[in-house]
Write a protein that holds these residues in place. Structure first.
Motif: not given
Lengths: 257, 284, 250
Positions: B56, B232-233
């Motif tokens: 992430d 996302h992201p």
């Protein structure tokens, strides 16, 4: 560029600069303006009357924002001015200045998230005092950096001169240093006021929805898809700075002549 | 007396300028290693490992950096073009005031405004519909909350281009670029050469630190990607706050781990940018 | 003696910039100090004014030990080469500055400042702002501002250094007049040999932190270290048509 195309471009640029202001004012007066209408169906000051009614709390938010930003602006400017002087006269000032840049460069919202524990412990989480202190913590480094260019050998000479002429500390500030720094103090106040007035992330973290400044309101209205109220709050946010900008600019110019 | 007053100033400086930053960093470090925090049971590398495994942080960092970089390059380019081509025009009474106007618009309003223009039900979509280019709102391309962050980049440009323009105009004046340009011309340079060899190098040399600072500010920007970003992201600040503030308490420590990495990264940048240069000898 | 300096020393980072300073000065006299830049003369003046501290030694002014006194209590005024007029105040307010600080009655201030303006040949200029004045006028205002508060001691650090030679000559005369009129005691630091000779009742030479005060002007002139002999030689040779290049050391 040819003079004619230059001229056309400048007209286009002017429209571009004014467009957000006009668009937001229009939107704030048009409760039923949505797809597929290019222009609003109804247009009038209805929404603005709701400001004066309490249920949206916009007037309240405006006043809270004003209180917070005035406090942050005044305190940061004063502290920044006085403490930047102490830093300038410290033999290790270059290293101390370096520390100023850490909180300055960090995203306020992340700073706030890591600080919230301490605010909670001190009992200033979710109230106006907490928000003022939190915003002060990010506006203060700005003021320090801003005033670091004010102090120099010449100012030191002025300070020495006042001392040998018999002036005490208070007279040194009130009769010489503050007047010399007048326009810088004003600009710094303006900037730190704006840092606070525009601040969203940090305020949402430390205020936890209980301190509803105008930026918080804008976000809430966007989330509720209540774009018309969102536009009113936006107008309330952008027109005071326009006014300040006008005064400030005029003032700065007046000083140069 | 004089000395103690200075010391008081330094004490204040440390208390409000230094302690909060390092206190916040320390708290985030402790939390990320499970030493403090509601559900944590003592020192562990678990959260750091899981941050790196999920990828992430790296994804978000790359995403944020690309957005910030593209926005800064476009803004600097646009501001340079304006400053060079319209220097004289911006000195007029009218323009010298209105070029300051964009500074009155905060990030959250810019985001809101961009959304109002570019969303599927936004003003441009309506114009396209009227012109018959699209049949319904859903036919309008994704310009906000989109994969390529077009909305975010446009909002960033709206926010920072005016700053750069004002910056370049003031450097243009202070560095006597006009005189230098005519000097270069008298030495035989043509207009393009003057721009490429005199004006642009001086402007960029005098402002590169500010440009880098704005890159870092955009990197950590919050409200614009919060409103205009996708799921996302996400950009760094949005990711950090989502992890720290969400209901899944196990994620909080990971959020702090990312916050620590982000903080260290920008602090290093501050060190590199502002580390004291060579000492100037004391004058008697 | 009105001013007595005893064993004053000062160092920056282990380097002594003022070495064992010893001299005294009678009231209403001017001591001019000749010295090149970096010889420690500014530091010496700032120590006497209380703007810098000395590591050792004592300063007596009018029989009072002022070594530990703060600058604002010493009644000594230090003037820079730069005139340092307050840019936010007009000529009148600049000159009246020290009087306002001492909270004198407005009437007294007006009379005193008007007289001072006359003495400075600046009558009618009282409402001008500093940026409207010439370099010489600014320096005159700066003098007036210092002298009007009756300082016990005036410390002048190359006061005419930034003026052109014509203005400089005028200012030297004006300063002599004012000194006599207001009974000023002063130390006048300069790197200009002629100015040192003109301005001082006594003369000193400062070299590498050491100050030597001469008993008489003759002694100063005859000391080869001061450069006066060199100068005389230069002009003599010029008159007789000899080559002057080698001795042109000043």
């Amino acid at each position: 560029m040819k003079p004619k195309s230059k001229h056309i471009f400048l007209v286009f640029l002017t429209i571009l600069i004014f467009f957000p202001f006009i668009f937001l004012v229009l939107l704030s007066m048009a409760p039923e303006w949505r797809f597929p209408n290019i222009l609003p169906q109804y247009f009038g000051p209805d929404n603005w009357q709701t400001i004066l009614r309490s249920e949206t709390g916009l007037l309240h938010s405006f006043l809270i924002s004003l209180l917070i930003s005035l406090s942050v602006g005044i305190v940061s400017t004063l502290f920044g001015f006085l403490i930047s002087r102490s830093l300038y006269y410290h033999p290790q000032r270059k290293w101390l200045n370096l520390f100023t840049y850490f909180p300055y460069i960090l995203a306020p919202v992340v700073f706030g998230a890591c600080l919230s524990f301490f605010f909670l412990k001190m009992g200033i989480f979710g109230n106006i005092t907490g928000v003022i202190i939190a915003q002060f913590l990010i506006a203060f480094p700005y003021a320090l950096i801003f005033f670091s260019s004010f102090w120099n050998k010449k100012i030191k000479s002025y300070e020495d001169l006042v001392a040998t002429l018999g002036g005490n500390q208070w007279q040194k500030y009130s009769r010489v240093l503050f007047p010399l720094a007048k326009s810088m103090l004003l600009i710094c106040f303006f900037q730190t006021f704006l840092i606070s007035w525009f601040e969203y992330g940090l305020t949402s973290i430390i205020g936890v929805g209980k301190v509803q400044t105008l930026t918080i309101k804008v976000f809430l209205f966007i989330k509720e898809a209540n774009y018309y109220y969102g536009a009113i709050s936006s107008c309330l946010l952008i027109f005071p700075p326009v006014l300040l900008l006008y005064i400030n600019k005029k003032y700065v110019f007046k000083n140069r002549v | 007396m004089k000395i103690s007053k200075h010391q008081l100033g330094i004490v204040f400086f440390i208390l409000i300028g230094v302690v909060p930053f390092f206190g916040a960093l320390l708290y985030a470090v402790l939390y990320s290693f499970g030493i403090v925090g509601i559900l944590n049971e003592g020192f562990t590398f678990l959260f750091w490992k899981s941050v790196f495994h999920s990828g992430d942080f790296v994804k978000s960092l790359g995403y944020s950096m690309s957005i910030a970089l593209v926005s800064v390059i476009l803004s600097v380019g646009g501001a340079l073009w304006l400053a060079i081509n319209f220097t004289r025009n911006f000195q007029s009474r009218f323009f010298s005031f209105i070029i300051y106007l964009p500074l009155a618009i905060p990030g959250i309003v810019t985001a809101f405004f961009t959304f109002q223009l570019l969303s599927k039900g936004g003003l441009f979509s309506r114009i396209f519909h009227r012109l018959g280019w699209i049949e319904s709102a859903s036919g309008f391309p994704d310009l906000v909350n989109d994969t390529y962050a077009i909305g975010i980049v446009l909002a960033f440009i709206t926010l920072v281009l005016p700053f750069f323009l004002l910056l370049f105009l003031s450097v243009y004046k202070n560095e006597n670029i006009e005189q230098l340009s005519s000097l270069a011309k008298s030495l035989g340079a043509n207009s393009t050469q003057v721009i490429r060899r005199i004006i642009v190098p001086i402007l960029l040399k005098k402002t590169w630190i500010v440009i880098v600072l704005y890159f870092i500010f955009l990197l950590g920007s919050y409200e614009v990607p919060l409103i205009l970003g996708q799921e996302h992201p996400q950009m760094l600040s949005v990711l950090i706050i989502r992890e720290i503030k969400q209901y899944d308490l196990t994620k909080i420590s990971e959020g702090y781990a990312i916050a620590v990495m982000y903080t260290i990264m920008v602090s290093l940048a501050a060190l590199i940018l502002f580390l004291p240069k060579k000492k100037i000898s004391h004058e008697t | 003696m009105f001013l007595e300096i005893k064993n004053i020393s000062k160092s920056y980072k282990k380097e002594k910039v003022v070495k064992n300073l010893n001299f005294s000065l009678d009231a209403n006299l001017t001591l001019s100090v000749l010295g090149k830049s970096g010889c420690g003369k500014t530091t010496m003046l700032k120590i006497i004014a209380g703007l810098e501290s000395s590591e050792e030694g004592e300063i007596f002014l009018d029989a009072k030990n002022i070594t530990r006194e703060k600058a604002e209590k010493r009644n000594t005024i230090y003037l820079y080469q730069e005139d340092l007029l307050f840019p936010h105040l007009n000529v009148f307010e600049n000159i009246a500055f020290a009087l306002h600080i001492r909270k004198l009655p407005e009437k007294v201030i007006i009379t005193k400042v008007k007289t001072m303006l006359d003495n400075l040949e600046l009558s009618g200029q009282d409402h001008k702002m500093p940026n409207e004045l010439s370099g010489g006028q600014r320096q005159r205002v700066s003098f007036g501002r210092a002298i009007i508060s009756n300082p016990s001691l005036l410390l002048l650090d190359e006061p005419f250094g930034s003026l052109d030679s014509l203005t400089r000559n005028k200012m030297q005369k004006l300063f002599k007049n004012l000194s006599r009129k207001y009974n000023i005691t002063s130390i006048f630091v300069t790197h200009d040999l002629k100015e040192a000779l003109l301005m001082g009742d006594q003369i000193g030479l400062m070299k590498e932190g050491n100050l030597k005060v001469y008993d008489s002007k003759e002694e100063f002139i005859n000391d080869p270290g001061t450069g006066v002999q060199n100068e005389i030689l230069f002009w003599d040779k010029l008159k007789t048509g000899e080559s002057v290049e080698e001795n042109n050391s000043i």
